[in-house]
Scaffold this active site. Structure first.
Site, mmCIF file in Angstrom:
data_model
loop_
_atom_site.group_PDB
_atom_site.id
_atom_site.type_symbol
_atom_site.label_atom_id
_atom_site.label_comp_id
_atom_site.label_asym_id
_atom_site.label_seq_id
_atom_site.Cartn_x
_atom_site.Cartn_y
_atom_site.Cartn_z
ATOM 1 N N HIS B 231 0.704 0.572 1.200
ATOM 2 C CA HIS B 231 -0.630 1.121 1.031
ATOM 3 C C HIS B 231 -0.692 2.604 1.374
ATOM 4 C CE1 HIS B 231 -4.635 1.164 -0.260
ATOM 5 N NE2 HIS B 231 -4.959 1.828 0.813
ATOM 6 N N TYR B 235 -1.782 7.026 -0.474
ATOM 7 C CA TYR B 235 -2.406 8.260 0.020
ATOM 8 C C TYR B 235 -1.419 9.409 0.020
ATOM 9 C CZ TYR B 235 -6.102 5.086 0.953
ATOM 10 O OH TYR B 235 -7.066 4.156 0.773
ATOM 11 N N HIS B 382 -6.833 -0.726 -12.181
ATOM 12 C CA HIS B 382 -7.245 0.059 -11.019
ATOM 13 C C HIS B 382 -6.246 1.169 -10.714
ATOM 14 C CE1 HIS B 382 -8.578 1.170 -7.018
ATOM 15 N NE2 HIS B 382 -7.360 0.923 -6.590
ATOM 16 N N PHE B 383 -4.959 0.824 -10.623
ATOM 17 C CA PHE B 383 -4.047 1.896 -10.186
ATOM 18 C C PHE B 383 -3.684 2.861 -11.309
ATOM 19 C CE2 PHE B 383 -0.823 -1.680 -10.314
ATOM 20 C CZ PHE B 383 -0.058 -1.198 -11.355
ATOM 21 N N HIS B 384 -4.037 2.528 -12.558
ATOM 22 C CA HIS B 384 -3.889 3.557 -13.579
ATOM 23 C C HIS B 384 -5.050 4.560 -13.529
ATOM 24 C CE1 HIS B 384 -0.578 1.182 -15.211
ATOM 25 N NE2 HIS B 384 -0.210 2.294 -15.797
ATOM 26 N N ARG B 445 -0.895 -9.895 -14.472
ATOM 27 C CA ARG B 445 -0.097 -8.670 -14.500
ATOM 28 C C ARG B 445 1.375 -9.058 -14.492
ATOM 29 N NH1 ARG B 445 -0.369 -5.976 -8.453
ATOM 30 N NH2 ARG B 445 1.039 -4.518 -9.466
ATOM 31 N N ARG B 446 2.271 -8.063 -14.608
ATOM 32 C CA ARG B 446 3.726 -8.279 -14.513
ATOM 33 C C ARG B 446 4.202 -9.403 -15.414
ATOM 34 N NH1 ARG B 446 3.090 -8.394 -8.095
ATOM 35 N NH2 ARG B 446 3.477 -6.216 -7.616
#
Lengths: 81, 591
Positions: B231, B235, B382-384, B445-446
């Site tokens: 996580h 950041y 989300h992470f894209h 996913r995956r």
């Protein structure tokens, strides 16, 4: 260093250079004390409204749109209704 | 003698280092992009030319090249620029700086070769373990060793920047830490704490296991140690983008940073709160008690605070620029912003996407709602938005500012650059939105082939075909955007030396460091608080995991991903699932 509108006129050249940011496009100098970011307040308010509405919408998409996923009296009743 | 006052004029040797780091980053971006479009077309079923078993090698390469090498090489470039510019001094020892760069480059090459070797049967080397490298998936030792060297390289880079700061402090004992340097130091302190998790996972467990020194590992323990790092690493990608939003965006907007103290508060909060949150990636992991997950959730929700503070400060700084450029009204000022400048527009669009990502992130962070989107395509959407746009688009936009500074050459084409950043935004809108919606339908996913015989995903609005088409279209637009980006990087490199470059300057402040309480600069205090929070959040979960499953776990079989094992696994799964279904049907009939 903070330079207000009045100070700006009387400021030395080097102070002015320092205060300038984008010389070509800048029409006026707004100092710390004159600046009131109401536009930011407006934008952030819109963002909070969107988020709040999405949060409410989430309940319909995630819970009422699906079969009950958590076994419990209340949710089962809601899911069956 | 040149006329300009660009970074390369003041720091020619450091400019070469920053340039090399950026070019390394762009090489990774190109590779990652190629694998991105391959898997987009494969998954959506539009064009499949690889074997589906190789999809996981493609996915690993896409993930590792983009979120490890692209982001972190760019970070070390930006941070070296930030330290040297804001302290106004060169690096202390250039050989040391090239040393950490060399270590990072060697490490990622080893890991990269191990991953790419998975495409050929000529060697038995492979590392198709995805970016998360969960046991029992097992990679060749070269993959883990490469990651270790890479991370050690970043540690030494951090030491280099601290060394610059200490040297500067001797000469400026009473000065506040300049803001860009402050951001570098707090980010690196967070990184030192965070990487302890992945270092422990690799050095104590996964590498010895891959080398055959130990027979098995405790998968939950290595997963938890991974997320201890996994996580905060987000950041680590984000902080250089935040730095650009704070120190460069106000300047290109035509204004000043609204508040230096608020910026410091934000970076302190990230130092304190980034690490004790990793367990929120493991809400669905059995073996971790709900209470520990609840603590992770609480910490995660607190992390919204620095991001919302950033939204306020950054928008207020942009508005200051707009009003100085003559903007008026509650919303009218938006039109006074320099939308024709690709540096500005790229960063502003990246920030807008990050606001949307804030919402899907809140969904992910909520423990009960997470159950519904966990391991679905939603998370990929989300992470894209976060690393794939807030970070990547910011990096590409500021590249248009940095290239002249570090190469001494004028940017090849501002219009192409503007088209590129807008195209990225449009492409990601299509792709990410469809991914989020797919996730709500339960699309996993995956997964190489998310289609199942006798089962259809049902969309309340639109259809699966429409979602797949949007994802493929988005992927193609993103690929085109990358082509334009590289055209500009090459075109700029081929330009002649210019002596009319903008000066190497970052934004001034409306409220400067003199308004920030001194305690904000007390890095020891914030590090101590960060460590204490980590101890609170992780001691009991880790003890309970070890207590239950042992340090080296129950006996598990490693899973080198080769075709034979996939077939075997498929057979085992199939018979297991068939058996389960049969027994369910039997129960249904006999009820």
């Amino acid at each position: 260093m903070r330079i207000g509108a009045v100070d700006y006129i009387t400021a030395s050249l080097s102070e002015r250079m320092c205060a300038m940011t984008d010389e070509s496009e800048q029409r006026r100098e707004i100092g710390h004390d004159e600046y009131d970011p109401v536009g930011t307040l407006a934008l952030i308010t819109v963002y909070f409204l969107i988020i709040a509405l999405l949060w409410v919408f989430m309940y319909f998409v995630e819970f009422l749109g699906n079969e009950p996923t958590v076994v419990g009296t209340f949710l089962t009743v809601v899911g069956l209704a | 003698m040149t006329m300009s006052n660009a970074y390369i004029d003041d720091f020619p040797a450091e400019a070469k280092l920053v340039r090399t780091a950026f070019y390394s980053s762009f090489l990774a971006l190109a590779l990652g992009g190629v694998f991105g479009i391959i898997q987009t077309l494969h998954r959506t079923g539009y064009y499949r030319f690889i074997d589906s078993a190789d999809y996981y090698t493609v996915l690993t390469a896409h993930g590792v090249f983009l979120v490890i090498s692209f982001t972190i090489f760019f970070l070390v470039g930006v941070f070296t620029w930030a330290i040297t510019t804001s302290l106004d001094r060169g690096v202390e020892d250039l050989r040391f700086s090239w040393g950490w760069y060399g270590l990072m480059a060697t490490g990622i090459t080893l890991s990269g070769v191990a991953i790419l070797a998975g495409f050929t049967d000529a060697t038995d080397i492979s590392a198709s373990v995805l970016f998360t490298f969960y046991a029992p998936l097992q990679a060749h030792p070269m993959f883990y060793l490469g990651l270790v060297l890479f991370v050690v390289g970043t540690w030494l880079a951090g030491a280099d920047w601290f060394r610059s700061w200490w040297a500067w402090k001797q000469e400026n004992p009473d000065s506040r830490i300049p803001l860009p340097t402050f951001m570098v130091l707090t980010t690196m302190l967070m990184w030192y704490i965070a990487t302890l998790g992945v270092a422990a996972a690799i050095l104590l467990f996964l590498l010895p296991w891959s080398l055959g020194l130990v027979d098995s590992v405790n998968p939950l323990l290595t997963r938890t140690l991974f997320w201890f790092f996994g996580h905060p690493v987000v950041y680590f990608w984000l902080m250089p983008a935040y730095m650009m939003w704070y120190v460069l965006l106000p300047k290109v907007s035509g204004g000043k940073l609204f508040s230096d103290p608020l910026a410091r508060v934000v970076f302190v909060l990230f130092l304190i709160l980034s690490v004790p949150t990793g367990i929120h990636h493991q809400y669905l992991d059995p073996g971790i008690a709900e209470g520990f997950k609840f603590i992770a959730m609480t910490n995660t929700m607190f992390l919204l605070l620095p991001s919302l503070l950033t939204a306020f400060t950054v928008v207020a700084s942009m508005e200051h620029g707009a009003r100085q450029r003559g903007g008026e009204g509650y919303f009218g000022w938006l039109t006074a912003l320099p939308w024709r400048d690709p540096v500005f527009t790229g960063m502003a669009l990246a920030g807008l996407m990050f606001a949307a990502a804030g919402f899907s992130g809140m969904i992910n962070a909520g423990m009960n709602i997470n159950y519904l989107v966990h391991n679905t395509f939603w998370v990929v959407g989300h992470f894209h938005l976060t690393v794939g746009t807030a970070v990547a688009l910011t990096f590409m936009a500021v590249t248009y500012w940095f290239l002249p500074q570090i190469t001494g050459r004028a940017l090849w084409s501002r219009s192409v650059a503007l088209g590129q950043v807008v195209l990225w935004f449009v492409g990601m809108t299509f792709m990410s939105n469809a991914m989020h919606r797919g996730g709500l339908l339960g699309v996993p996913r995956r997964t190489a082939e998310p289609q199942y015989d006798g089962f259809e995903f049902e969309a309340a609005v639109g259809s699966m075909g429409e979602l797949q088409a949007q994802i493929a279209l988005g992927g193609i637009l993103l690929t085109l955007s990358l082509v334009l980006f590289f055209a500009n990087v090459f075109g700029t490199a081929l330009n002649g030396r210019s002596d009319e470059l903008p000066a190497n300057e970052y934004a001034g402040t409306l409220s400067g460091p003199e308004d920030a309480p001194l305690v904000l600069d007390n890095l020891k205090l914030w590090t101590a608080i960060a460590v204490v929070l980590v101890i609170f959040a992780y001691t009991f979960p880790l003890l309970s995991i070890v207590d239950r499953g042992g340090l080296f776990g129950p006996d598990i079989n490693p899973l080198p991903v080769s075709l034979e094992t996939v077939h075997l696994l498929a057979f085992v799964l199939e018979s297991h699932v068939t058996g389960t279904l049969e027994s369910i049907a039997w129960l249904g009939v006999n009820r």
